[in-house]
Design a protein around this motif. Structure first.
Motif, PDB file in Angstrom:
ATOM      1  N   ALA A  87      -7.997  -8.568  -0.446  1.00 50.18           N
ATOM      2  CA  ALA A  87      -8.139  -7.256  -0.159  1.00 50.18           C
ATOM      3  C   ALA A  87      -6.760  -6.238  -0.846  1.00 50.18           C
ATOM      4  CB  ALA A  87      -7.973  -6.953   1.198  1.00 50.18           C
ATOM      5  N   LEU A 142     -13.264  -0.304  -5.277  1.00 51.71           N
ATOM      6  CA  LEU A 142     -13.684  -1.265  -4.078  1.00 51.71           C
ATOM      7  C   LEU A 142     -15.230  -1.586  -4.206  1.00 51.71           C
ATOM      8  CD1 LEU A 142     -12.113   1.162  -1.044  1.00 51.71           C
ATOM      9  CD2 LEU A 142     -11.192  -0.976  -2.543  1.00 51.71           C
ATOM     10  N   ILE A 168     -11.191   5.050  -6.021  1.00 53.98           N
ATOM     11  CA  ILE A 168     -11.219   4.272  -4.795  1.00 53.98           C
ATOM     12  C   ILE A 168     -12.642   3.706  -4.412  1.00 53.98           C
ATOM     13  CG2 ILE A 168     -10.966   4.294  -2.350  1.00 53.98           C
ATOM     14  CD1 ILE A 168      -8.654   6.165  -2.902  1.00 53.98           C
ATOM     15  N   SER A 192       2.139   1.626  -3.675  1.00 53.93           N
ATOM     16  CA  SER A 192       0.938   1.961  -4.614  1.00 53.93           C
ATOM     17  C   SER A 192       0.473   3.399  -4.325  1.00 53.93           C
ATOM     18  CB  SER A 192      -0.221   0.991  -4.440  1.00 53.93           C
ATOM     19  OG  SER A 192       0.356  -0.172  -4.797  1.00 53.93           O
ATOM     20  N   GLY A 193       0.333   3.789  -2.952  1.00 56.94           N
ATOM     21  CA  GLY A 193      -0.067   5.286  -2.697  1.00 56.94           C
ATOM     22  C   GLY A 193       0.910   6.229  -3.131  1.00 56.94           C
ATOM     23  N   ARG A 245      -7.434  -5.784  -4.450  1.00 49.94           N
ATOM     24  CA  ARG A 245      -8.727  -4.965  -4.621  1.00 49.94           C
ATOM     25  C   ARG A 245      -8.301  -3.357  -4.518  1.00 49.94           C
ATOM     26  NH1 ARG A 245     -12.529  -5.345  -0.050  1.00 49.94           N
ATOM     27  NH2 ARG A 245     -13.518  -3.831  -1.027  1.00 49.94           N
ATOM     28  N   GLU A 246      -7.427  -3.118  -3.408  1.00 51.19           N
ATOM     29  CA  GLU A 246      -6.870  -1.823  -3.244  1.00 51.19           C
ATOM     30  C   GLU A 246      -5.793  -1.232  -3.965  1.00 51.19           C
ATOM     31  OE1 GLU A 246      -6.158  -1.498   1.020  1.00 51.19           O
ATOM     32  OE2 GLU A 246      -8.042  -2.270   1.399  1.00 51.19           O
ATOM     33  N   ASP A 247      -5.120  -2.325  -4.508  1.00 52.57           N
ATOM     34  CA  ASP A 247      -4.063  -1.821  -5.503  1.00 52.57           C
ATOM     35  C   ASP A 247      -4.700  -1.612  -6.789  1.00 52.57           C
ATOM     36  OD1 ASP A 247      -1.894  -2.335  -3.985  1.00 52.57           O
ATOM     37  OD2 ASP A 247      -1.275  -4.114  -4.687  1.00 52.57           O
ATOM     38  N   ALA A 262      -7.430  -0.254  -7.084  1.00 53.23           N
ATOM     39  CA  ALA A 262      -8.138   1.265  -7.115  1.00 53.23           C
ATOM     40  C   ALA A 262      -7.115   2.347  -7.064  1.00 53.23           C
ATOM     41  CB  ALA A 262      -8.724   1.488  -5.554  1.00 53.23           C
ATOM     42  N   PHE A 263      -5.776   2.089  -6.695  1.00 58.74           N
ATOM     43  CA  PHE A 263      -4.597   3.007  -6.790  1.00 58.74           C
ATOM     44  C   PHE A 263      -4.298   3.144  -8.190  1.00 58.74           C
ATOM     45  CE2 PHE A 263      -3.541   2.035  -2.143  1.00 58.74           C
ATOM     46  CZ  PHE A 263      -3.904   3.421  -1.703  1.00 58.74           C
ATOM     47  N   HIS A 282       0.856  -1.009  -0.068  1.00 62.05           N
ATOM     48  CA  HIS A 282       0.176   0.003   0.094  1.00 62.05           C
ATOM     49  C   HIS A 282       0.840   1.141  -0.033  1.00 62.05           C
ATOM     50  CE1 HIS A 282      -3.307  -2.470   0.460  1.00 62.05           C
ATOM     51  NE2 HIS A 282      -4.421  -1.361   0.668  1.00 62.05           N
TER      52      HIS A 282
END
Length: 221
Positions: A125, A116, A112, A13-14, A128-130, A132-133, A10
């Motif tokens: 998870a 999500l 995001i 990616s962020g 999923r969040e990667d 979104a980034f 995270h």
């Protein structure tokens, strides 16, 4: 280890999204190219970390391609093009920096929320969040292409968009090695075509400002 891997993924990616905002903020072409090289380095680290936590050695090839081509060769080639063509060093924008940054924040929030919801049934998870980034990076690259008038900066926006696609593919449990190799060759071919294209534009219009080209065609009064 799972929580540690999750946090590092995270963070990287962020950081890629943060560097995308730094690219939008830049008002000098050379600073923009240097920031793009920084984005490529962060992308290489993110993909290498995905290779480690997924146990996918072929993703190390993707990380190496990003590091060599995107962080070194492409910025160097664009630096030379800018210097040889004597392009104005100031980045010309369609709108101001503040409205562009606000639009970028809205796109990130939209990415995001949308991703999500669409991947709510996904087992991982982290994936999923990667994703979104990655979608955020893609949309910010598109935003740069829309809000910049200089052809060189639009090329950088396109390359940034491609970085988002690579992050998405790596986060979604990797990509085949043949795709990685084809991406590397496509980047080289694209740089050759872009170089010829920019030199022809500079020779024909004495500028790489897309607004100037529109006026030449008579699209603007």
């Amino acid at each position: 280890m799972d929580g540690y891997a999750f946090d590092i993924a995270h963070l990287l990616s962020g950081s890629l999204v943060l560097v995308s905002f730094m690219m939008i903020y830049q008002d000098r072409i050379y600073a923009l190219l240097n920031t793009f090289a920084m984005q490529a380095v962060v992308l290489a680290l993110a993909v290498a970390w995905q290779a480690f936590i997924q146990g996918a050695p072929h993703l190390y090839a993707t990380a190496a391609i990003a590091l060599v081509f995107k962080a070194m060769i492409v910025p160097w080639a664009l630096h030379r093009m800018v210097a040889r063509m004597g392009i104005q060093r100031q980045v010309e924008t369609v709108t101001g920096v503040v409205p562009t940054m606000l639009a970028g924040m809205g796109l990130v929030a939209l990415s995001i929320l949308l991703m999500l919801q669409l991947t709510a049934a996904a087992e991982s998870a982290l994936a999923r969040e990667d994703l979104a980034f990655a979608l955020s990076v893609i949309l910010l690259g598109m935003l740069m292409m829309v809000t910049r008038r200089n052809a060189v900066t639009q090329v950088v926006g396109f390359m940034s968009l491609e970085n988002g696609l690579i992050l998405a593919a790596a986060g979604a449990q990797g990509m085949p090695l043949v795709v990685e190799i084809s991406v590397a060759f496509s980047v080289l071919i694209a740089m050759i075509v872009i170089g010829v294209f920019l030199f022809r534009i500079r020779e024909r219009f004495d500028s790489v400002d897309v607004e100037t080209m529109g006026e030449f065609r008579g699209d603007r009064p």
